[in-house]
Design a protein around this motif. Structure first.
Motif, mmCIF file in Angstrom:
data_model
loop_
_atom_site.group_PDB
_atom_site.id
_atom_site.type_symbol
_atom_site.label_atom_id
_atom_site.label_comp_id
_atom_site.label_asym_id
_atom_site.label_seq_id
_atom_site.Cartn_x
_atom_site.Cartn_y
_atom_site.Cartn_z
ATOM 1 N N SER A 1 3.879 0.574 2.639
ATOM 2 C CA SER A 1 3.812 -0.480 3.643
ATOM 3 C C SER A 1 3.505 -1.805 2.956
ATOM 4 O O SER A 1 2.954 -1.840 1.864
ATOM 5 C CB SER A 1 2.751 -0.169 4.695
ATOM 6 N N GLY A 2 3.866 -2.894 3.647
ATOM 7 C CA GLY A 2 3.641 -4.216 3.094
ATOM 8 C C GLY A 2 4.915 -5.021 3.108
ATOM 9 O O GLY A 2 5.851 -4.717 3.855
ATOM 10 N N LYS A 3 4.964 -6.038 2.280
ATOM 11 C CA LYS A 3 6.131 -6.906 2.218
ATOM 12 C C LYS A 3 6.702 -6.897 0.815
ATOM 13 O O LYS A 3 5.960 -6.995 -0.160
ATOM 14 C CB LYS A 3 5.756 -8.321 2.638
ATOM 15 N N ALA B 1 3.853 7.117 2.157
ATOM 16 C CA ALA B 1 4.435 6.036 2.936
ATOM 17 C C ALA B 1 4.046 4.696 2.336
ATOM 18 O O ALA B 1 2.855 4.435 2.107
ATOM 19 C CB ALA B 1 3.958 6.121 4.379
ATOM 20 N N LYS C 1 11.877 4.653 6.830
ATOM 21 C CA LYS C 1 10.420 4.753 6.966
ATOM 22 C C LYS C 1 9.684 4.392 5.685
ATOM 23 O O LYS C 1 8.455 4.479 5.631
ATOM 24 C CB LYS C 1 10.034 6.177 7.390
ATOM 25 N N ASN C 2 10.439 4.039 4.651
ATOM 26 C CA ASN C 2 9.826 3.731 3.347
ATOM 27 C C ASN C 2 8.912 4.864 2.896
ATOM 28 O O ASN C 2 7.790 4.625 2.406
ATOM 29 C CB ASN C 2 9.061 2.409 3.406
ATOM 30 N N THR C 3 9.374 6.069 3.074
ATOM 31 C CA THR C 3 8.563 7.253 2.814
ATOM 32 C C THR C 3 9.299 8.199 1.875
ATOM 33 O O THR C 3 10.514 8.371 1.981
ATOM 34 C CB THR C 3 8.220 7.972 4.125
ATOM 35 N N GLN D 1 0.842 -1.205 0.000
ATOM 36 C CA GLN D 1 0.000 0.000 0.000
ATOM 37 C C GLN D 1 0.867 1.241 0.000
ATOM 38 O O GLN D 1 1.897 1.280 0.682
ATOM 39 C CB GLN D 1 -0.903 0.033 1.222
#
Length: 121
Positions: A25-27, A23, A75-77, A3
């Motif tokens: 998120s996930g794998k 941001a 933060k993958n952001t 996402q």
């Protein structure tokens, strides 16, 4: 499931500033380039800027010197600071992430929900 959640955007007067955030998120196996695209009414989606995991950037000529992308890998952001905004910057801005879900998978593109940016003259 991957996402991308965007925040920011809105209405601003010409010459003003806005900041977008996205941001992820996930794998995944590897999160590679992230970036921003935009689509104005009646036009095709176009690249605004991308940034690799190593920090290399690629800006559209129309935003060079006014927009700045940054990325927080922890933060993958990804962020987009937009200064000196012009009415022609009005568009829906989409966050993009290019990643591999596994070591043997090809890269796939994922998109955020879109953020409206409106610049009034």
């Amino acid at each position: 499931q991957v996402q991308l959640v965007e925040s920011g955007g809105g209405l601003v007067l010409a010459g003003g500033s806005l900041r977008l955030s996205c941001a992820a998120s996930g794998k995944w196996f590897s999160l590679n380039a992230m970036g921003w695209y935009r689509q104005a009414p009646g036009k095709q989606r176009e690249l605004v800027v991308t940034i690799t995991s190593a920090g290399r950037t690629d800006y559209a000529d129309s935003v060079k010197g006014r927009f700045t992308i940054s990325r927080d890998n922890a933060k993958n952001t990804v962020y987009l600071q937009m200064n000196s905004l012009k009415p022609e910057d009005t568009a829906v801005y989409y966050c993009n992430a290019r990643l591999r879900r596994s070591a043997f998978a090809k890269e796939d593109d994922y998109w955020g929900q879109g953020s409206q940016v409106t610049v009034s003259s």
